[in-house]
Design a protein around this motif. Structure first.
Motif, PDB file in Angstrom:
ATOM      1  N   GLU A   1       0.839  -1.191   0.000  1.00  0.00           N
ATOM      2  CA  GLU A   1       0.000   0.000   0.000  1.00  0.00           C
ATOM      3  C   GLU A   1       0.874   1.240   0.000  1.00  0.00           C
ATOM      4  O   GLU A   1       1.977   1.230   0.547  1.00  0.00           O
TER       5      GLU A   1
ATOM      6  N   ARG B   1      -4.791   5.996   1.865  1.00  0.00           N
ATOM      7  CA  ARG B   1      -4.057   4.789   1.488  1.00  0.00           C
ATOM      8  C   ARG B   1      -4.644   4.190   0.210  1.00  0.00           C
ATOM      9  O   ARG B   1      -5.870   4.135   0.051  1.00  0.00           O
TER      10      ARG B   1
ATOM     11  N   PRO C   1      -4.259   0.659  -2.194  1.00  0.00           N
ATOM     12  CA  PRO C   1      -3.715  -0.699  -2.183  1.00  0.00           C
ATOM     13  C   PRO C   1      -3.199  -1.149  -3.555  1.00  0.00           C
ATOM     14  O   PRO C   1      -3.298  -0.419  -4.557  1.00  0.00           O
TER      15      PRO C   1
END
Length: 299
Positions: free
Chosen positions: A203, A210, A212
């Motif tokens: 990530e 955030r 991924p």
């Protein structure tokens, strides 16, 4: 800060999964990058069928960049090149006025093993679209590396961070593979009109958000984002100067729609030669897709 976040769209090629990122309906290109596919990750068993291979097929108007994290492929093309592609090496094929090539899992077929990598295409500048086809191989040790504080990176192609790759590019661009430990940080290269980051593992945090694995973050011009790894993270950084609008159909890229029609006719008529060491079979022109201008799931 962000222009768009692109999700990977997955395609199953008979037991081998490929993830398409570019082109995307709302973002066709990033700099000259017009195509970006994730090959894997997959565990290939010994004795995988030859149907898993990518048979000879044509290209015009672009350069392909094949880069592996794991695994092995054998490249054969109509210029007579045969090259085993291994992790960390840069394999740059320029189609120009016309080339055909195959990508076969010869080594993995014998022993099995992991397979993971990226294939990207960059559109050639208009003045170079009809250049002679060519292939260049640069082993991992020939590519500039840099890093500190939990960052380890390799400049695959172009110019970035004060470094220059030995690969010949025909327009300003950058392409970087970066490995970051948890909490490590890096910025995007400066001096390029369009820039993006693809999260290949782990990530990345940008601006408190955030993102991924499988996301491509495309940034607005002029911003200076900081990329922070959340856990062990692998990033691919890419971008450069735009080369202008391009038409894309199957494996053909051109600034002119009529040139793509000519390439279709040339492949159907056998005027684009097959690789000398791989001419027993090939991928026919996808007539059923003639009204749908999208490229193959894998080049």
């Amino acid at each position: 800060m962000l222009d768009i976040v692109i999700d990977t769209r997955c395609h199953d090629l008979g037991g081998f999964e490929v993830g398409r990122v570019l082109p995307f309906r709302a973002r066709r290109m990033v700099g000259p990058f017009i195509f970006f596919d994730r090959m894997g990750p997959a565990q290939m068993p010994p004795g995988i069928p030859r149907e898993t291979d990518v048979r000879p097929h044509p290209h015009i108007g672009l350069s392909t960049i094949t880069y592996l994290f794991e695994g092995e492929m054998t490249h054969r093309d109509s210029t007579g090149v045969e090259q085993v592609i291994r992790p960390g090496a840069l394999n740059w094929m320029t189609a120009g006025r016309g080339i055909s090539h195959s990508e076969r899992f010869d080594g993995l077929r014998e022993r099995g093993g992991p397979m993971d990598g990226i294939q990207a295409w960059v559109a050639l500048p208009t003045e170079d679209e009809e250049t002679a086809p060519d292939f260049a191989h640069h082993p991992a040790g020939a590519l500039p590396e840099f890093g500190e504080g939990g960052l380890s990176a390799r400049l695959i192609a172009g110019e970035a961070y004060g470094l220059r790759s030995p690969a010949r590019t025909r327009s300003p661009l950058f392409y970087v593979h970066a490995e970051l430990a948890d909490g490590a940080r890096m910025g995007l290269p400066e001096g390029h009109a369009e820039r993006a980051v693809y999260v290949a593992r782990g990530e990345v945090e940008v601006g408190g958000v955030r993102y991924p694995e499988g996301k491509m973050l495309v940034f607005r011009g002029g911003v200076a984002p900081t990329l922070t790894a959340v856990g062990a993270t692998r990033l691919m950084l890419l971008g450069g100067e735009p080369v202008g609008a391009r038409h894309i159909w199957w494996n053909f890229v051109s600034s002119r729609r009529d040139r793509i029609e000519q390439a279709k006719a040339d492949w159907a008529a056998g005027r684009i030669p097959l690789p000398p060491m791989d001419r027993d079979t090939f991928i026919p022109l996808p007539e059923a897709q003639a009204q749908a201008p999208t490229p193959n799931p894998m080049s």
